[in-house]
Design a protein around this motif. Structure first.
Motif, PDB file in Angstrom:
ATOM      1  N   ASP A  73      11.556  89.429 -57.392  1.00 23.38           N
ATOM      2  CA  ASP A  73      10.521  89.978 -56.513  1.00 23.38           C
ATOM      3  C   ASP A  73       9.856  88.896 -55.665  1.00 23.38           C
ATOM      4  O   ASP A  73       9.545  89.109 -54.500  1.00 23.38           O
ATOM      5  CB  ASP A  73       9.445  90.681 -57.345  1.00 23.38           C
TER       6      ASP A  73
ATOM      7  N   GLU B  64       9.024  83.305 -45.834  1.00 23.44           N
ATOM      8  CA  GLU B  64       8.024  82.655 -46.688  1.00 23.44           C
ATOM      9  C   GLU B  64       6.619  82.873 -46.153  1.00 23.44           C
ATOM     10  O   GLU B  64       6.399  82.849 -44.947  1.00 23.44           O
ATOM     11  CB  GLU B  64       8.281  81.139 -46.752  1.00 23.44           C
TER      12      GLU B  64
ATOM     13  N   ARG C 192      13.197  80.479 -43.007  1.00 21.41           N
ATOM     14  CA  ARG C 192      13.873  79.204 -43.253  1.00 21.41           C
ATOM     15  C   ARG C 192      15.291  79.474 -43.729  1.00 21.41           C
ATOM     16  O   ARG C 192      15.502  80.327 -44.601  1.00 21.41           O
ATOM     17  CB  ARG C 192      13.095  78.432 -44.330  1.00 21.41           C
TER      18      ARG C 192
ATOM     19  N   VAL D 260      15.882  87.228 -52.783  1.00 21.03           N
ATOM     20  CA  VAL D 260      14.530  87.711 -53.053  1.00 21.03           C
ATOM     21  C   VAL D 260      14.406  89.109 -52.464  1.00 21.03           C
ATOM     22  O   VAL D 260      14.682  89.322 -51.287  1.00 21.03           O
ATOM     23  CB  VAL D 260      13.458  86.786 -52.439  1.00 21.03           C
ATOM     24  N   GLY D 261      14.013  90.060 -53.306  1.00 19.73           N
ATOM     25  CA  GLY D 261      13.890  91.441 -52.848  1.00 19.73           C
ATOM     26  C   GLY D 261      14.056  92.345 -54.048  1.00 19.73           C
ATOM     27  O   GLY D 261      14.232  91.871 -55.177  1.00 19.73           O
TER      28      GLY D 261
ATOM     29  N   PRO E 186       4.148  77.692 -51.289  1.00 19.71           N
ATOM     30  CA  PRO E 186       4.601  78.836 -50.498  1.00 19.71           C
ATOM     31  C   PRO E 186       5.354  79.819 -51.385  1.00 19.71           C
ATOM     32  O   PRO E 186       5.897  79.441 -52.426  1.00 19.71           O
ATOM     33  CB  PRO E 186       5.524  78.223 -49.451  1.00 19.71           C
ATOM     34  N   ILE E 187       5.389  81.073 -50.985  1.00 26.15           N
ATOM     35  CA  ILE E 187       6.093  82.070 -51.781  1.00 26.15           C
ATOM     36  C   ILE E 187       7.121  82.787 -50.905  1.00 26.15           C
ATOM     37  O   ILE E 187       6.829  83.138 -49.761  1.00 26.15           O
ATOM     38  CB  ILE E 187       5.097  83.036 -52.464  1.00 26.15           C
ATOM     39  N   VAL E 188       8.326  82.901 -51.458  1.00 23.07           N
ATOM     40  CA  VAL E 188       9.393  83.616 -50.745  1.00 23.07           C
ATOM     41  C   VAL E 188       9.213  85.098 -51.026  1.00 23.07           C
ATOM     42  O   VAL E 188       9.175  85.520 -52.182  1.00 23.07           O
ATOM     43  CB  VAL E 188      10.791  83.162 -51.222  1.00 23.07           C
ATOM     44  N   ILE E 189       9.067  85.899 -49.976  1.00 24.82           N
ATOM     45  CA  ILE E 189       8.831  87.322 -50.185  1.00 24.82           C
ATOM     46  C   ILE E 189      10.098  88.152 -49.998  1.00 24.82           C
ATOM     47  O   ILE E 189      10.183  89.276 -50.478  1.00 24.82           O
ATOM     48  CB  ILE E 189       7.737  87.864 -49.233  1.00 24.82           C
ATOM     49  N   GLU E 190      11.065  87.595 -49.316  1.00 28.53           N
ATOM     50  CA  GLU E 190      12.304  88.341 -49.105  1.00 28.53           C
ATOM     51  C   GLU E 190      13.372  87.363 -48.647  1.00 28.53           C
ATOM     52  O   GLU E 190      13.059  86.345 -48.031  1.00 28.53           O
ATOM     53  CB  GLU E 190      12.091  89.406 -48.013  1.00 28.53           C
ATOM     54  N   SER E 191      14.616  87.641 -48.992  1.00 25.01           N
ATOM     55  CA  SER E 191      15.694  86.822 -48.431  1.00 25.01           C
ATOM     56  C   SER E 191      16.708  87.752 -47.780  1.00 25.01           C
ATOM     57  O   SER E 191      16.915  88.880 -48.239  1.00 25.01           O
ATOM     58  CB  SER E 191      16.344  85.973 -49.516  1.00 25.01           C
TER      59      SER E 191
ATOM     60  N   ALA F  37       9.493  84.298 -55.303  1.00 25.00           N
ATOM     61  CA  ALA F  37       9.965  83.001 -55.794  1.00 25.00           C
ATOM     62  C   ALA F  37       9.293  81.906 -54.999  1.00 25.00           C
ATOM     63  O   ALA F  37       8.749  82.162 -53.921  1.00 25.00           O
ATOM     64  CB  ALA F  37      11.477  82.904 -55.635  1.00 25.00           C
ATOM     65  N   ASP F  38       9.347  80.673 -55.520  1.00 27.24           N
ATOM     66  CA  ASP F  38       8.923  79.559 -54.679  1.00 27.24           C
ATOM     67  C   ASP F  38      10.167  79.076 -53.941  1.00 27.24           C
ATOM     68  O   ASP F  38      11.287  79.466 -54.278  1.00 27.24           O
ATOM     69  CB  ASP F  38       8.212  78.479 -55.504  1.00 27.24           C
ATOM     70  N   PRO F  39       9.970  78.238 -52.925  1.00 26.54           N
ATOM     71  CA  PRO F  39      11.119  77.893 -52.068  1.00 26.54           C
ATOM     72  C   PRO F  39      12.235  77.140 -52.782  1.00 26.54           C
ATOM     73  O   PRO F  39      13.319  76.985 -52.217  1.00 26.54           O
ATOM     74  CB  PRO F  39      10.484  77.029 -50.970  1.00 26.54           C
TER      75      PRO F  39
ATOM     76  N   THR G  89      18.358  78.919 -45.950  1.00 25.66           N
ATOM     77  CA  THR G  89      18.550  78.301 -47.270  1.00 25.66           C
ATOM     78  C   THR G  89      20.030  77.992 -47.499  1.00 25.66           C
ATOM     79  O   THR G  89      20.402  77.481 -48.536  1.00 25.66           O
ATOM     80  CB  THR G  89      18.038  79.204 -48.403  1.00 25.66           C
TER      81      THR G  89
END
Ligand SMILES: Cc1cc2nc3c(=O)[nH]c(=O)nc-3n(C[C@H](O)[C@H](O)[C@H](O)COP(=O)(O)OP(=O)(O)OC[C@H]3O[C@@H](n4cnc5c(N)ncnc54)[C@H](O)[C@@H]3O)c2cc1C
Ligand code: FES
Lengths: 154, 282
Positions: free
Chosen positions: B181, A61, A97, B191-192, A69-74, B183-185, A99
């Protein structure tokens, strides 16, 4: 120790590593568990551990003032988290973080850097594994930047 | 004086009137319309085909069929308002009438994929033209090896058919993986980018057929990732979008190299078009 060694060398990031080299990493490693919502690390904090995810899910994040906040990758099982432990000044550039219930190997960065410095075979082996992941993630970030699902300008 | 031509010989340039039976909002700028003909029955269509839809007095654009090919009660279209014509279609109220001609174009090779692992990869609005193929595959899933639906979008709010994705995802005979691409938490999913999903599902690359639909950049990166994983170029099929006018191979508006997308496409084989996809501004 024996199971930690077996499990660590069985992680996808280390797949196919010469066991003699891989075994040298075991002394730097520990098992960690994060509950959903718990942070592995926060932006700006010391990057003193390198994480290999065994199972679970970790969101990376970014935070900006006055914005959610913005999630950029998981990331999930078999993947590694972050490379800031390798690059001075060894500070994290984002939050990580959990999840989901997440189990990871944490490899002490000081220990790891010391071993890579002392044994360039091991250092090279680590670079060979890290670099393709970093390149893949950079290319993915570039694709995300294109915002391909948006409307093309008129 | 000649009698009216039988339906099959009707002027393919003449839109027939269809009534909007129902409208469902999918996202902020996407709606799904159920259309029923005023004068005839609902023709058969093959997954992957499109209709030319005419907003009277505004204009006509190609729109893929997005419903179940086994449902002969109506045509289903999912439309995003991007310009004048698509906005007029997306804004059509229940009961209003649109012009329609079709179905046109080539189809996803669903039956030819039987016996293989099947990857269905969609990006953004690209899930709409693939949904008829998904219905057909899931109606007889035992014909295929492993089946996976991979879907990517800009953000959670822009994903299409979320309820259906959840239903498919709960089935034992199909793997569904969705990514966004950004997301918010509150989003706990992946995400990717879409190509990153390819490494996360089990399939046998030499025995895999892949169906791809989405923005062209996403198609290019996804096809490259599939090739790198070992999927043969001739088993990768993608749906291309080009501006259209006649939709019957006459005007040349939709030309893409040697192909007319309205007739040879929209579904084209990757080995035929890979070189053209790499060229800018065709
Ligand atoms: C075979 C085929 C199947 C299609 N299926 C569907 C479908 O199922 N649902 C659907 O909503 N659309 C679909 N389209 C796209 C649709 O035809 C266009 O969005 C439409 O022609 C735009 O016309 P317009 O007059 O509304 O906008 P225009 O005035 O032509 O364009 C307005 C703006 O939208 C942009 N634009 C134009 N086309 C597209 C596009 N394809 N995607 C994103 N932005 C675009 C333009 O660059 C411009 O900025 C399909 C196209 C083809 C060729
Ligand atoms: S749209 Fe006229 S030839 Fe294809």
């Amino acid at each position: 120790m024996e199971t930690l060694e077996r499990l660590l060398l069985g992680h996808e990031f280390l797949a196919g590593i010469d066991p003699a080299l891989g075994r040298r990493l075991v002394g730097c490693a520990r098992n960690l568990r994060f509950a959903p919502g718990e942070y592995l690390f926060r932006e700006g904090g010391p990057a003193d551990e390198f994480y290999l995810i065994r199972e679970g899910r970790v969101a990376l994040e970014l935070h900006a003032p006055a914005r959610p906040p913005i999630v950029i990758e998981s990331l999930g099982g078999g993947e590694m988290v972050g490379a800031s432990w390798l690059v001075p000044p060894y500070r994290w550039g984002f939050d990580a973080r959990a999840t989901a219930d997440t189990r990871v190997f944490g490899l002490d960065a000081h220990c790891l850097r010391g071993k890579c410095d002392a044994d360039h075979h091991l250092g090279y082996e680590m670079m060979r594994r890290l670099l393709p992941v970093m390149v893949r993630r950079m290319q993915a970030a570039r694709q995300q930047m294109l915002d391909v699902y948006g409307h093309p300008p008129a | 004086m000649s009698a009216a031509p039988p339906a099959a010989l009707a002027d393919p340039m003449l839109p027939a009137p269809w009534r909007v039976r129902a409208v469902r909002r999918e996202t902020a700028d996407v709606v799904t319309l159920d259309l029923v003909p005023l004068a005839s029955g609902v023709p058969c269509f093959a997954p992957g085909q499109f209709n030319m839809i005419y907003a009277y007095g505004v204009g006509e654009v190609p729109v893929s069929l997005s419903g179940d090919p086994a449902d002969r009660s109506c045509f289903v279209h999912t439309v995003r308002a991007v310009g004048e014509v698509s906005a007029a279609i997306a804004g059509a109220a229940p009961g209003s009438v649109l012009g329609l001609r079709g179905p046109f174009g080539s189809a996803w090779p669903v039956d030819a994929a039987a016996g293989h692992d099947l990857l269905i990869v969609a990006g953004g609005l690209g899930l709409a033209p693939l949904r008829p193929a998904i219905y057909r595959v899931l109606a007889r899933s035992e014909r295929f090896g492993r089946i996976a639906v991979l879907y990517g979008g800009r953000g959670p709010a822009e994903l299409l058919f979320r309820d259906e994705l959840a239903v498919w995802g709960a089935r034992a005979d199909v793997t569904v993986a969705v990514t966004v691409d950004h997301a918010d938490p509150s989003w706990h999913g992946h995400v990717g980018v879409v190509p990153a999903l390819i490494g996360q599902i089990g399939f046998d690359p030499p025995n895999t057929v892949a169906l791809l639909c989405g923005p062209e950049v996403m198609l290019r990166f996804t096809a490259t990732a599939l090739r790198a994983a070992g999927v043969a170029a001739e088993r990768i099929h993608l749906s291309m979008e080009r501006n259209m006018k006649c939709a019957i191979g006459l005007c040349g508006h939709c030309q893409f190299g040697p192909d007319f997308v309205c007739q040879d496409g929209p579904v084209l084989r990757y080995d035929r078009i890979a070189a053209r996809l790499a060229v800018r501004e065709i």
